[in-house]
Motif scaffolding. Structure first.
Motif: not given
Length: 176
Positions: A57-66
């Motif tokens: 599963a995807i638990y986190d994400f970053e740098n997607w500009h919202g």
């Protein structure tokens, strides 16, 4: 793979490890095709402390500009979104958010009008680009008589929408 601070990334974790009280996962850069992302997920699962780990599963994400990335987001869509953010930057991400993350590149390119200081700047630039200001000057109409705010309000009622992303950072899109 070298990580850059602006690269859209996801943190993918092994569910078998998680269910047994262990945190096992990896940050994956998404500026690659879906097969390469899936390979990195498979490698993370193969290195899991739990045997036969298959679910993730995807638990986190970053740098997607919202743009919000779901726990079970489709890898093809993630790769596509990351590519579009790399190509078009924050403008695409803002358009995508406005369209509930279902935006396509074609739609974005059709509707994106540019980045401006504000809506009034967009009106002014549009009139300058299409020659309207020059025609008004030829008729001895001074720019100071033009109510840029009123014109912007009219235009943005139904023809355009904008997203203010920061100080003097407004992205404009056509509605039609």
């Amino acid at each position: 793979m070298t990580h850059e601070d602006s690269t859209p990334r996801i943190y993918v974790a092994c569910l078998a490890a998680y269910n047994n009280g262990k945190l096992h996962g990896e940050w994956i850069d998404c500026d690659q095709d879906a097969d390469d992302i899936q390979e990195e997920i498979n490698a993370m699962l193969a290195a899991s402390p739990e045997p036969n780990a298959e679910e993730w599963a995807i638990y986190d994400f970053e740098n997607w500009h919202g743009i919000k990335i779901g726990e079970n987001e489709d890898i093809e869509r993630i790769a596509e979104l990351a590519r579009l953010i790399e190509e078009h930057g924050k403008a695409f991400a803002l358009y995508c958010q406005h369209h509930n993350d279902e935006a396509t590149e074609e739609e974005f390119q059709e509707h994106y009008a540019g980045q401006y200081e504000d809506e009034e700047d967009f009106v002014y630039q549009s009139w300058e680009d299409d020659g309207t200001l020059k025609k008004l000057e030829e008729m001895n109409v001074n720019r100071c008589y033009i109510d840029w705010g009123a014109i912007a309000r009219d235009w943005f009622i139904d023809s355009y929408f904008s997203v203010e992303a920061g100080y003097k950072e407004t992205y404009v899109f056509s509605r039609h």
